[in-house]
Design a protein around this motif. Structure first.
Motif, PDB file in Angstrom:
ATOM      1  N   ARG A  40       0.814  -1.216   0.000  1.00 11.73           N
ATOM      2  CA  ARG A  40       0.000   0.000   0.000  1.00 11.73           C
ATOM      3  C   ARG A  40       0.849   1.269   0.000  1.00 11.73           C
ATOM      4  NH1 ARG A  40      -3.531  -3.112   3.367  1.00 11.73           N
ATOM      5  NH2 ARG A  40      -2.567  -2.304   5.263  1.00 11.73           N
ATOM      6  N   ASN A  43       1.086   3.827  -3.041  1.00 11.12           N
ATOM      7  CA  ASN A  43       0.161   4.934  -3.304  1.00 11.12           C
ATOM      8  C   ASN A  43      -0.036   5.779  -2.053  1.00 11.12           C
ATOM      9  OD1 ASN A  43      -3.289   5.515  -4.038  1.00 11.12           O
ATOM     10  ND2 ASN A  43      -1.548   6.488  -5.027  1.00 11.12           N
ATOM     11  N   LYS A  44       1.061   5.964  -1.308  1.00  9.56           N
ATOM     12  CA  LYS A  44       1.055   6.877  -0.179  1.00  9.56           C
ATOM     13  C   LYS A  44       2.106   7.959  -0.421  1.00  9.56           C
ATOM     14  CE  LYS A  44      -0.778   4.062   3.592  1.00  9.56           C
ATOM     15  NZ  LYS A  44      -0.637   3.722   5.023  1.00  9.56           N
ATOM     16  N   THR A  45       1.741   9.175  -0.069  1.00  6.84           N
ATOM     17  CA  THR A  45       2.560  10.337  -0.345  1.00  6.84           C
ATOM     18  C   THR A  45       3.921  10.274   0.344  1.00  6.84           C
ATOM     19  OG1 THR A  45       0.671  11.773  -0.680  1.00  6.84           O
ATOM     20  CG2 THR A  45       2.707  12.838   0.023  1.00  6.84           C
ATOM     21  N   PRO A  49       2.157  14.517  -3.408  1.00  7.00           N
ATOM     22  CA  PRO A  49       1.017  13.612  -3.531  1.00  7.00           C
ATOM     23  C   PRO A  49       0.427  13.628  -4.934  1.00  7.00           C
ATOM     24  CG  PRO A  49       0.756  15.179  -1.701  1.00  7.00           C
ATOM     25  CD  PRO A  49       1.856  15.682  -2.571  1.00  7.00           C
ATOM     26  N   ASN A  58       7.204   7.708  -4.130  1.00 10.67           N
ATOM     27  CA  ASN A  58       6.148   7.517  -3.148  1.00 10.67           C
ATOM     28  C   ASN A  58       6.776   6.840  -1.927  1.00 10.67           C
ATOM     29  OD1 ASN A  58       6.317   4.680  -3.813  1.00 10.67           O
ATOM     30  ND2 ASN A  58       4.962   5.075  -5.552  1.00 10.67           N
ATOM     31  N   ALA A 118      -2.035   7.978   4.764  1.00  7.32           N
ATOM     32  CA  ALA A 118      -2.054   8.656   3.466  1.00  7.32           C
ATOM     33  C   ALA A 118      -1.733  10.141   3.647  1.00  7.32           C
ATOM     34  CB  ALA A 118      -3.431   8.488   2.822  1.00  7.32           C
ATOM     35  N   GLY A 375      -5.603  16.735   1.675  1.00  5.14           N
ATOM     36  CA  GLY A 375      -5.413  15.452   2.344  1.00  5.14           C
ATOM     37  C   GLY A 375      -5.790  15.510   3.812  1.00  5.14           C
ATOM     38  N   THR A 436      -4.592   4.079   1.199  1.00  2.00           N
ATOM     39  CA  THR A 436      -3.743   4.799   0.258  1.00  2.00           C
ATOM     40  C   THR A 436      -4.364   6.162  -0.025  1.00  2.00           C
ATOM     41  OG1 THR A 436      -4.900   3.945  -1.678  1.00  2.00           O
ATOM     42  CG2 THR A 436      -3.062   2.629  -0.830  1.00  2.00           C
ATOM     43  N   ASP A 437      -3.604   7.043  -0.645  1.00  2.00           N
ATOM     44  CA  ASP A 437      -4.124   8.365  -1.006  1.00  2.00           C
ATOM     45  C   ASP A 437      -5.399   8.245  -1.848  1.00  2.00           C
ATOM     46  OD1 ASP A 437      -1.684   9.014   0.126  1.00  2.00           O
ATOM     47  OD2 ASP A 437      -1.142  10.469  -1.418  1.00  2.00           O
TER      48      ASP A 437
END
Length: 456
Positions: A40, A43-45, A49, A58, A118, A375, A436-437
């Motif tokens: 995961r 897709n995390k900043t 982002p 990432n 995220a 976010g 995730t974002d």
């Protein structure tokens, strides 16, 4: 601390049989790689982002690079320990430092960010501030030490939970990592009530484990020989391996954030090149003539920065390992209170220049701040959707409360007469912080009625 006693292949959960082809510490690395929590991170900043078509780092790619750097640091330090302290080491310890310290550091680096939610630090801030801003309606549900966990929510402490927590319907022990790897990510080995807001004590700048995992952390600390400072509040000195994990992380984000900003056009080539060259030259690992000679053969701007980035990280690996070796006795005794790269910065201000430049030109760039604000709001609203219903008694929940909780996957729903309000909320945090974002954004849009439609 005894060099023969600060590592162990004991792991959380049921002990499994050793595989002949891999050491216990190599299995740690593999378990992290194949875990859903690690996947995961793709897709995390990290800093930028959802950057669109431009490929930047990432959390997953950052973690892989930190792990690569950490492996190098572990190899250098492990060889030094055997060379300088070999007469006091057992044969098992010599083998560990020569062949497995690098695996421990690599595995710890790989999972050092696994508890981060995220949207980077804005996600952490959103979780902590949700409880702080709703103190009047929520604080009464929790003990003081539990409330401290929530209003100071930390990705570092959440990492220990992600790696060790038994979710509903899943096996005990979490990822079942060795205590050596888990101790190596504990930058702040204390509970939330011990957090030092003055930030004078490096090991108490933040906190390292939730109350729910305190007994697990105590077990790790006892088996691995962490130096205890106090029982109430619970505070330990850092494990010696932590300094290498921290240094690997520090050098990667200092350098690679600049490279990403350049690739996005936020930072100009000349400014980036000048800062990198100054750092390389200050380290003494490569001459100015050699660097300029190589750059004269490279015309592509991104390739020039990539070359200098590689040289800069190599320079920092040399610097960090030398500082670690110089201060090794202070580290073993728990007396060191300054990070490895900060020690270097006191003698040479090049890294400080890079940090100052990054704050002014990258982290405060309008595009970054705008998405961080978005976010923050996404994470805050998701918590507000789930936390109030989970805290209500079952017989007092309205239909809209039940509908909200139906969105929680069953492994995050902790119910029953023995389950506290604190544990129920931790289940919500497990779900929200693990998003995730994109997933968090999509769910936010659906529950707010911005996107309406069936998703299967």
């Amino acid at each position: 601390m005894d060099l023969n006693m600060i590592y162990t292949n004991i792991r959380t959960g049921a002990q499994d049989s050793a595989g002949a082809a891999r050491s216990a510490y190599q299995r740690d690395y593999d378990r992290i790689i194949f875990s859903s929590a690690f996947r995961r991170l793709q897709n995390k900043t990290q800093v930028f982002p959802l950057p669109g078509s431009v490929f930047v780092h990432n959390r997953l790619t950052h973690s892989l690079e930190v792990s690569s750097v950490g492996r190098s640091l572990g190899s250098i330090v492990g060889e030094h320990i055997v060379r300088e302290y070999g007469s006091s080491l057992t044969e098992e310890s010599k083998d560990f430092y020569l062949h497995n310290l690098s695996n421990v550091i690599a595995a710890a680096c790989l999972c050092h960010d696994i508890g981060n939610p995220a949207f980077g630090h804005s996600g952490e801030d959103a979780i902590a501030s949700y409880f702080d801003r709703n103190e009047g309606s929520l604080q009464g549900f929790f003990k003081p030490e539990e409330w401290a966990d929530l209003v100071n929510f930390e990705g570092n402490s959440n990492a220990i939970r992600v790696l060790t927590q038994q979710q509903v319907g899943k096996d005990a022990g979490g990822l079942k990592l060795t205590y050596s790897t888990l101790a190596s990510i504990a930058k702040y080995p204390c509970e939330a009530l011990a957090k030092d807001f003055s930030k004078k004590d490096l090991h108490r700048k933040k906190f390292g484990f939730f109350q729910n995992e305190a007994s697990t952390f105590k077990e790790i600390a006892d088996k691995i020989g962490l130096l205890k400072i106090s029982d109430t509040p619970l505070v330990y000195r850092r494990h010696p391996f932590v300094w290498l994990v921290e240094a690997a992380d520090d050098m990667c984000y200092n350098i690679i954030d600049m490279e990403d900003a350049h690739r996005l056009g936020i930072v100009k080539s000349e400014a980036c090149e000048d800062l990198f060259k100054e750092l390389i030259e200050a380290s003494g690992t490569s001459s100015k003539e050699k660097i300029e000679g190589k750059l004269s053969q490279i015309q592509n701007a991104n390739e020039r920065i990539s070359y200098l980035r590689a040289k800069a990280i190599n320079a920092l690996i040399t610097i960090a390992s030398e500082v670690y070796i110089t201060h090794f006795q202070e580290i073993l005794s728990g007396r060191l209170n300054t990070s490895l790269l900060d020690i270097f910065s006191k003698k040479n201000d090049t890294l400080k220049k890079i940090e100052k430049f990054s704050i002014q030109n990258i982290y405060r760039h309008r595009a970054v701040v705008e998405i961080e604000n978005a976010g923050y709001n996404v994470m805050y609203e998701l918590l507000d959707h789930f936390v109030p219903p989970i805290l209500k008694d079952k017989n007092k929940r309205k239909n809209y409360d039940e509908m909200a909780l139906q969105l929680l996957p069953q492994q995050f729903v902790y119910e029953g007469t023995e389950v506290s309000h604190y544990q129920k909320v931790l289940g919500v945090l497990d779900y929200v912080s693990g998003m995730t974002d994109n997933y968090a954004t999509d769910l936010y849009r659906k529950i707010k009625g911005i996107d309406i439609g069936m998703t299967i």
